[in-house]
Design an enzyme around this catalytic site. Structure first.
Site, PDB file in Angstrom:
ATOM      1  N   TYR A 134     -20.377  21.783 -23.011  1.00 16.32           N
ATOM      2  CA  TYR A 134     -20.482  22.954 -23.927  1.00 16.32           C
ATOM      3  C   TYR A 134     -21.582  22.652 -25.058  1.00 16.32           C
ATOM      4  O   TYR A 134     -21.219  22.457 -26.354  1.00 16.32           O
ATOM      5  CB  TYR A 134     -19.192  23.448 -24.150  1.00 16.32           C
ATOM      6  CG  TYR A 134     -18.816  24.449 -25.173  1.00 16.32           C
ATOM      7  CD1 TYR A 134     -19.924  25.360 -25.302  1.00 16.32           C
ATOM      8  CD2 TYR A 134     -17.836  24.538 -26.123  1.00 16.32           C
ATOM      9  CE1 TYR A 134     -19.745  26.597 -26.457  1.00 16.32           C
ATOM     10  CE2 TYR A 134     -17.795  25.583 -27.281  1.00 16.32           C
ATOM     11  CZ  TYR A 134     -18.535  26.639 -27.119  1.00 16.32           C
ATOM     12  OH  TYR A 134     -18.466  27.402 -27.989  1.00 16.32           O
ATOM     13  N   SER A 135     -22.757  22.316 -24.668  1.00 15.27           N
ATOM     14  CA  SER A 135     -23.588  22.121 -25.604  1.00 15.27           C
ATOM     15  C   SER A 135     -25.410  22.544 -24.936  1.00 15.27           C
ATOM     16  O   SER A 135     -25.248  22.761 -23.967  1.00 15.27           O
ATOM     17  CB  SER A 135     -23.665  20.628 -25.925  1.00 15.27           C
ATOM     18  OG  SER A 135     -23.858  19.860 -25.039  1.00 15.27           O
ATOM     19  N   LEU A 169     -20.053   1.760 -24.031  1.00 21.56           N
ATOM     20  CA  LEU A 169     -20.555   3.254 -24.656  1.00 21.56           C
ATOM     21  C   LEU A 169     -19.302   4.074 -25.253  1.00 21.56           C
ATOM     22  O   LEU A 169     -18.387   4.126 -24.591  1.00 21.56           O
ATOM     23  CB  LEU A 169     -21.186   4.174 -23.587  1.00 21.56           C
ATOM     24  CG  LEU A 169     -21.648   5.404 -23.779  1.00 21.56           C
ATOM     25  CD1 LEU A 169     -22.700   5.400 -24.868  1.00 21.56           C
ATOM     26  CD2 LEU A 169     -21.842   6.241 -22.805  1.00 21.56           C
ATOM     27  N   TRP A 176     -15.662  17.802 -22.438  1.00 19.87           N
ATOM     28  CA  TRP A 176     -14.739  17.871 -21.130  1.00 19.87           C
ATOM     29  C   TRP A 176     -15.153  16.619 -20.228  1.00 19.87           C
ATOM     30  O   TRP A 176     -14.759  16.485 -19.247  1.00 19.87           O
ATOM     31  CB  TRP A 176     -14.673  19.079 -20.503  1.00 19.87           C
ATOM     32  CG  TRP A 176     -13.816  20.123 -20.963  1.00 19.87           C
ATOM     33  CD1 TRP A 176     -12.567  20.407 -20.876  1.00 19.87           C
ATOM     34  CD2 TRP A 176     -14.418  21.237 -22.093  1.00 19.87           C
ATOM     35  NE1 TRP A 176     -12.099  21.389 -21.532  1.00 19.87           N
ATOM     36  CE2 TRP A 176     -13.168  22.145 -22.396  1.00 19.87           C
ATOM     37  CE3 TRP A 176     -15.466  21.553 -22.697  1.00 19.87           C
ATOM     38  CZ2 TRP A 176     -13.341  22.967 -23.017  1.00 19.87           C
ATOM     39  CZ3 TRP A 176     -15.568  22.674 -23.428  1.00 19.87           C
ATOM     40  CH2 TRP A 176     -14.334  23.218 -23.778  1.00 19.87           C
ATOM     41  N   GLY A 177     -15.764  15.574 -21.054  1.00 13.07           N
ATOM     42  CA  GLY A 177     -15.900  14.205 -20.197  1.00 13.07           C
ATOM     43  C   GLY A 177     -17.128  13.963 -19.379  1.00 13.07           C
ATOM     44  O   GLY A 177     -17.149  12.866 -18.922  1.00 13.07           O
ATOM     45  N   LYS A 198      -6.563  18.904 -27.779  1.00 11.71           N
ATOM     46  CA  LYS A 198      -5.535  18.437 -26.817  1.00 11.71           C
ATOM     47  C   LYS A 198      -5.894  18.843 -25.553  1.00 11.71           C
ATOM     48  O   LYS A 198      -5.716  18.045 -24.259  1.00 11.71           O
ATOM     49  CB  LYS A 198      -4.263  18.929 -27.137  1.00 11.71           C
ATOM     50  CG  LYS A 198      -3.577  18.302 -28.446  1.00 11.71           C
ATOM     51  CD  LYS A 198      -2.614  18.981 -29.118  1.00 11.71           C
ATOM     52  CE  LYS A 198      -1.740  18.424 -30.322  1.00 11.71           C
ATOM     53  NZ  LYS A 198      -0.699  18.954 -30.965  1.00 11.71           N
ATOM     54  N   GLN A 200      -8.914  19.517 -24.137  1.00 10.81           N
ATOM     55  CA  GLN A 200     -10.160  18.453 -23.518  1.00 10.81           C
ATOM     56  C   GLN A 200      -9.498  17.176 -22.926  1.00 10.81           C
ATOM     57  O   GLN A 200      -9.768  16.717 -22.021  1.00 10.81           O
ATOM     58  CB  GLN A 200     -11.186  18.425 -24.477  1.00 10.81           C
ATOM     59  CG  GLN A 200     -11.850  19.440 -24.667  1.00 10.81           C
ATOM     60  CD  GLN A 200     -13.080  19.643 -25.628  1.00 10.81           C
ATOM     61  OE1 GLN A 200     -13.003  18.587 -26.722  1.00 10.81           O
ATOM     62  NE2 GLN A 200     -14.018  20.415 -25.861  1.00 10.81           N
ATOM     63  N   CYS A 364     -25.977  33.737 -31.793  1.00 11.46           N
ATOM     64  CA  CYS A 364     -26.656  32.144 -31.759  1.00 11.46           C
ATOM     65  C   CYS A 364     -28.052  32.248 -30.866  1.00 11.46           C
ATOM     66  O   CYS A 364     -28.884  31.449 -31.560  1.00 11.46           O
ATOM     67  CB  CYS A 364     -25.702  31.420 -31.005  1.00 11.46           C
ATOM     68  SG  CYS A 364     -24.175  30.725 -32.271  1.00 11.46           S
TER      69      CYS A 364
END
Length: 396
Positions: A134-135, A169, A176-177, A198, A200, A364
């Site tokens: 999400y970026s 790191l 979400w990892g 929570k 995520q 955006c």
């Protein structure tokens, strides 16, 4: 023409050049431009003019969310037009009276993060890529799929950090990892992520178990600043799309934490939306609609507001890359997927929520396309590494 419609007419004339027709609630019609209208803007009822002048982004967004405003034609083209004009209601500071006195910092990081990210993982799964990034993605070609572009972004970030097997790191705001798991699997590092969401946290815990990465990947539910209190140290730090959440007053604190968490000669990659603007024009870092409905406590720092605290911490910026247009492409794809998933989204979310998120995604994209915001990657070095590669070829 009534007094009220005269006020609106003046606002519209100062905000748009795109050919459009304004249809007022009383039947009056205003045509802007000499060619055929590309947009039909319908005001179904009068708005509170005072609220428009206090914060136009909130007043007009709420009017659209509540169907007091209807737009036929491209909402995105309309917003691009408004962002391009300094006299428009989106850019002129006289339409942001209250924003100057807002507290532009986060009072409760956990509550603010959970407001946005704990809507539900299923909602984000409808329109993010399979890896749940999400970026801003990284498009090597405009034809890249979102999945390819997000994979490109993760690899681009990890290459910049020059990871070595066995290094530690730390990912500040790990989402979400996907990045920490990729770093562990492909570069052999021990990766730790932190989040205040929570949803995520639970999602990443499950992924770590599924991929049997318990010995190489860890996820902690905490504020990044708590890691400093625990005297943790890392060889490399990455933070993607997190700095925008810390608030204006906490930018120096954030970089102080980055400095304290880095080992000597360590590297940090900070990926953040940034404004190429005067450092004193804080109203351009604040958007009332986004702050109220999407990212409470959020603030978009100028590039100068990022560079100065890095220098004060005696760290060195060794690379800065703009990804502005990449984010425009990312947002366009998110909106396409969001639109294609409306039948599913409508099962759990009402129309006002859907119109709100449509405005967010379209707005955006428009602001990046108009060049009013940037997204940059700042590669930061703690210490002086004279063995650093002489060219940027290792990043490509």
């Amino acid at each position: 023409m009534s007094i009220q419609t005269k006020i609106y007419t003046e606002i519209f004339k100062n905000s748009f050049e795109i050919p459009m027709k304004i249809v007022y609630w009383n039947g009056e019609v205003l045509n802007l431009g000499e060619s055929e209208p590309e947009i039909i803007f319908k005001l179904n009822e009068p708005l509170d003019i005072k609220s428009v002048y206090q914060d136009a982004s909130i007043a007009l967004a709420e009017a659209y969310m509540d169907k007091k405003i209807e737009i036929d034609g491209s909402i995105k083209d309309l917003m691009i037009d408004a962002f391009k004009h300094e006299s428009s209601f989106m850019e002129n500071s006289k339409f942001k009276i209250l924003s100057k006195s807002q507290n532009l910092f986060s009072k409760d990081n956990a509550e603010n993060i959970q407001f946005h990210y704990d809507i539900g993982n299923d909602f984000y799964e409808y329109w993010l890529d399979d890896s749940m990034n999400y970026s801003c993605a990284y498009f090597k070609e405009k034809s890249d799929s979102l999945e390819e572009a997000q994979k490109n972004k993760i690899n681009h970030c990890l290459k910049k950090l020059r990871l070595r097997e066995g290094e530690e790191l730390f990912d500040i705001g790990c989402g979400w990892g996907n990045l920490i798991m990729t770093a562990a699997k492909e570069f052999g590092v021990k990766a730790t992520g932190c989040t205040l969401s929570k949803e995520q946290y639970l999602f990443v815990q499950e992924k770590i178990k599924e991929e049997r990465l318990e010995d190489r990947v860890d996820i902690i539910l905490m504020d990044y600043s708590e890691a400093v209190n625990q005297n943790l140290k890392f060889d490399k730090i990455v933070s993607i799309g997190m700095l925008e959440h810390v608030g204006k007053a906490n930018i120096h604190t954030y970089f102080n934490c980055v400095n304290n968490l880095l080992k000597d000669d360590g590297l940090a990659l900070i990926h953040s939306i940034s404004g190429q603007r005067d450092i004193d024009d804080e109203t351009k870092g604040y958007n009332g609609f986004l702050n109220k409905y999407i990212f409470p406590g959020g603030y978009i720092p100028s590039i100068a507001e990022i560079v100065i605290p890095i220098n004060k911490e005696k760290m060195h910026i060794i690379d800065l890359e703009s990804l502005r247009y990449h984010y425009k492409l990312t947002l366009d794809e998110w909106y396409r997927r969001f639109s294609n998933s409306l039948d599913k989204i409508k099962l759990n979310y009402d129309e006002r929520f859907i119109r709100m998120w449509s405005l967010y995604l379209l707005g955006c994209s428009a602001i990046f396309e108009a060049g009013k915001l940037d997204v940059c990657q700042y590669l930061i070095e703690k210490g002086t590494d004279n063995n650093r590669p002489l060219t940027r070829s290792y990043m490509l």
